[in-house]
Write an enzyme that holds these catalytic residues in place. Structure first.
Site, PDB file in Angstrom:
ATOM      1  N   VAL A 123     -10.914   3.005  -3.723  1.00 24.70           N
ATOM      2  CA  VAL A 123     -10.569   2.513  -5.064  1.00 24.70           C
ATOM      3  C   VAL A 123     -11.575   1.430  -5.460  1.00 24.70           C
ATOM      4  O   VAL A 123     -11.701   0.410  -4.764  1.00 24.70           O
ATOM      5  CB  VAL A 123      -9.132   1.942  -5.092  1.00 24.70           C
ATOM      6  CG1 VAL A 123      -8.794   1.409  -6.481  1.00 24.70           C
ATOM      7  CG2 VAL A 123      -8.113   3.002  -4.670  1.00 24.70           C
ATOM      8  N   ASP A 132       0.849  -1.184   0.000  1.00 28.25           N
ATOM      9  CA  ASP A 132       0.000   0.000   0.000  1.00 28.25           C
ATOM     10  C   ASP A 132       0.889   1.240   0.000  1.00 28.25           C
ATOM     11  O   ASP A 132       1.895   1.307   0.710  1.00 28.25           O
ATOM     12  CB  ASP A 132      -0.926  -0.003   1.223  1.00 28.25           C
ATOM     13  CG  ASP A 132      -2.073   0.988   1.082  1.00 28.25           C
ATOM     14  OD1 ASP A 132      -3.228   0.543   0.965  1.00 28.25           O
ATOM     15  OD2 ASP A 132      -1.807   2.219   1.070  1.00 28.25           O
ATOM     16  N   ASN A 170     -13.001  -2.985   2.516  1.00 28.28           N
ATOM     17  CA  ASN A 170     -13.890  -1.831   2.629  1.00 28.28           C
ATOM     18  C   ASN A 170     -14.851  -1.810   1.442  1.00 28.28           C
ATOM     19  O   ASN A 170     -14.422  -1.917   0.295  1.00 28.28           O
ATOM     20  CB  ASN A 170     -13.064  -0.542   2.646  1.00 28.28           C
ATOM     21  CG  ASN A 170     -12.128  -0.461   3.842  1.00 28.28           C
ATOM     22  OD1 ASN A 170     -12.471  -0.908   4.936  1.00 28.28           O
ATOM     23  ND2 ASN A 170     -10.945   0.095   3.637  1.00 28.28           N
ATOM     24  N   HIS A 185     -10.186  -5.159  -3.156  1.00 27.20           N
ATOM     25  CA  HIS A 185      -8.858  -5.369  -2.574  1.00 27.20           C
ATOM     26  C   HIS A 185      -9.013  -5.757  -1.116  1.00 27.20           C
ATOM     27  O   HIS A 185      -9.895  -5.255  -0.413  1.00 27.20           O
ATOM     28  CB  HIS A 185      -7.967  -4.133  -2.714  1.00 27.20           C
ATOM     29  CG  HIS A 185      -8.631  -2.849  -2.320  1.00 27.20           C
ATOM     30  ND1 HIS A 185      -9.542  -2.203  -3.140  1.00 27.20           N
ATOM     31  CD2 HIS A 185      -8.535  -2.104  -1.199  1.00 27.20           C
ATOM     32  CE1 HIS A 185      -9.962  -1.102  -2.531  1.00 27.20           C
ATOM     33  NE2 HIS A 185      -9.376  -1.018  -1.350  1.00 27.20           N
ATOM     34  N   ILE A 186      -8.155  -6.637  -0.684  1.00 30.47           N
ATOM     35  CA  ILE A 186      -8.088  -7.050   0.720  1.00 30.47           C
ATOM     36  C   ILE A 186      -6.838  -6.414   1.311  1.00 30.47           C
ATOM     37  O   ILE A 186      -5.724  -6.648   0.833  1.00 30.47           O
ATOM     38  CB  ILE A 186      -7.993  -8.587   0.847  1.00 30.47           C
ATOM     39  CG1 ILE A 186      -9.170  -9.270   0.141  1.00 30.47           C
ATOM     40  CG2 ILE A 186      -7.935  -8.984   2.324  1.00 30.47           C
ATOM     41  CD1 ILE A 186      -9.035 -10.795   0.071  1.00 30.47           C
ATOM     42  N   HIS A 187      -7.039  -5.574   2.332  1.00 28.74           N
ATOM     43  CA  HIS A 187      -5.893  -5.024   3.050  1.00 28.74           C
ATOM     44  C   HIS A 187      -5.323  -6.117   3.953  1.00 28.74           C
ATOM     45  O   HIS A 187      -6.066  -6.769   4.685  1.00 28.74           O
ATOM     46  CB  HIS A 187      -6.313  -3.862   3.943  1.00 28.74           C
ATOM     47  CG  HIS A 187      -6.854  -2.673   3.210  1.00 28.74           C
ATOM     48  ND1 HIS A 187      -6.092  -1.562   2.929  1.00 28.74           N
ATOM     49  CD2 HIS A 187      -8.085  -2.414   2.704  1.00 28.74           C
ATOM     50  CE1 HIS A 187      -6.838  -0.662   2.294  1.00 28.74           C
ATOM     51  NE2 HIS A 187      -8.055  -1.155   2.151  1.00 28.74           N
TER      52      HIS A 187
HETATM   53  P1  AMP Z   1      -9.721   1.529   0.230  1.00 28.55           P
HETATM   54  O1  AMP Z   1      -9.819   2.799   1.030  1.00 28.55           O
HETATM   55  O2  AMP Z   1     -10.121   0.305   0.991  1.00 28.55           O
HETATM   56  O3  AMP Z   1     -10.381   1.645  -1.119  1.00 28.55           O
HETATM   57  O4  AMP Z   1      -8.168   1.318  -0.002  1.00 28.55           O
HETATM   58  C1  AMP Z   1      -7.481   1.852  -1.086  1.00 28.55           C
HETATM   59  C2  AMP Z   1      -6.022   1.749  -0.737  1.00 28.55           C
HETATM   60  O5  AMP Z   1      -5.258   1.924  -1.916  1.00 28.55           O
HETATM   61  C3  AMP Z   1      -5.547   2.809   0.248  1.00 28.55           C
HETATM   62  O6  AMP Z   1      -5.036   2.175   1.413  1.00 28.55           O
HETATM   63  C4  AMP Z   1      -4.479   3.575  -0.522  1.00 28.55           C
HETATM   64  O7  AMP Z   1      -3.401   3.995   0.283  1.00 28.55           O
HETATM   65  C5  AMP Z   1      -4.062   2.556  -1.564  1.00 28.55           C
HETATM   66  N1  AMP Z   1      -3.485   3.103  -2.772  1.00 28.55           N
HETATM   67  C6  AMP Z   1      -3.956   4.140  -3.510  1.00 28.55           C
HETATM   68  N2  AMP Z   1      -3.171   4.348  -4.583  1.00 28.55           N
HETATM   69  C7  AMP Z   1      -2.184   3.414  -4.526  1.00 28.55           C
HETATM   70  C8  AMP Z   1      -1.062   3.107  -5.349  1.00 28.55           C
HETATM   71  N3  AMP Z   1      -0.779   3.799  -6.471  1.00 28.55           N
HETATM   72  N4  AMP Z   1      -0.265   2.083  -4.980  1.00 28.55           N
HETATM   73  C9  AMP Z   1      -0.532   1.382  -3.859  1.00 28.55           C
HETATM   74  N5  AMP Z   1      -1.581   1.612  -3.052  1.00 28.55           N
HETATM   75  C10 AMP Z   1      -2.388   2.616  -3.372  1.00 28.55           C
END
Ligand code: AMP
Length: 114
Positions: A96, A28, A87, A100-102
């Protein structure tokens, strides 16, 4: 094309730690813990609640990938541990629109989350 599709296509750089035919794992860009990875499907499913029955095996695969990466990082043992977060939508904190799984680890995480 979403931001994460551009990462899959190598149009945007990312620190990729794992890849197979169905999944990609990368760091991330704004880590919330010492280890903060994103496990994503290559298939552009917008968010978990919009996955369909045809995605059942893929969703399971993503969890297995998370466990494998945790093992590779040495954080799978229960005395260390990690947290997986998905999320969905505005109240969930989704930014985004590509599933995606954090994977968060490396510090004691609070519960409940804020
Ligand atoms: P969410 O808020 O669950 O949609 O998580 C989106 C995640 O994507 C966030 O934790 C951001 O920090 C991460 N993110 C956004 N742009 C990038 C990128 N270019 N490379 C890696 N992570 C990213």
């Amino acid at each position: 094309m979403t931001l994460f599709e551009k990462i899959i296509a190598r149009e945007i750089p990312a620190d990729i730690v794992y890849e197979d035919d169905q999944a990609l794992v990368f760091k991330d860009i704004a880590p919330q813990a010492p280890t903060h990875l994103l496990v994503i499907p290559k298939k552009p499913i917008p968010r978990v609640g919009e996955a369909g029955a045809e995605d059942q095996a893929l969703l399971g695969h993503l969890l297995l990938v998370a466990g494998k990466v945790a093992e590779d990082l040495g954080i799978r043992s229960t005395d260390k541990g990690f947290r997986l977060v998905i999320n969905h939508g505005a109240n969930g904190g989704e930014a985004v629109p590509h599933l995606h799984i954090h994977l968060l680890a490396g510090r004691k995480l609070e519960w409940p989350p804020g």
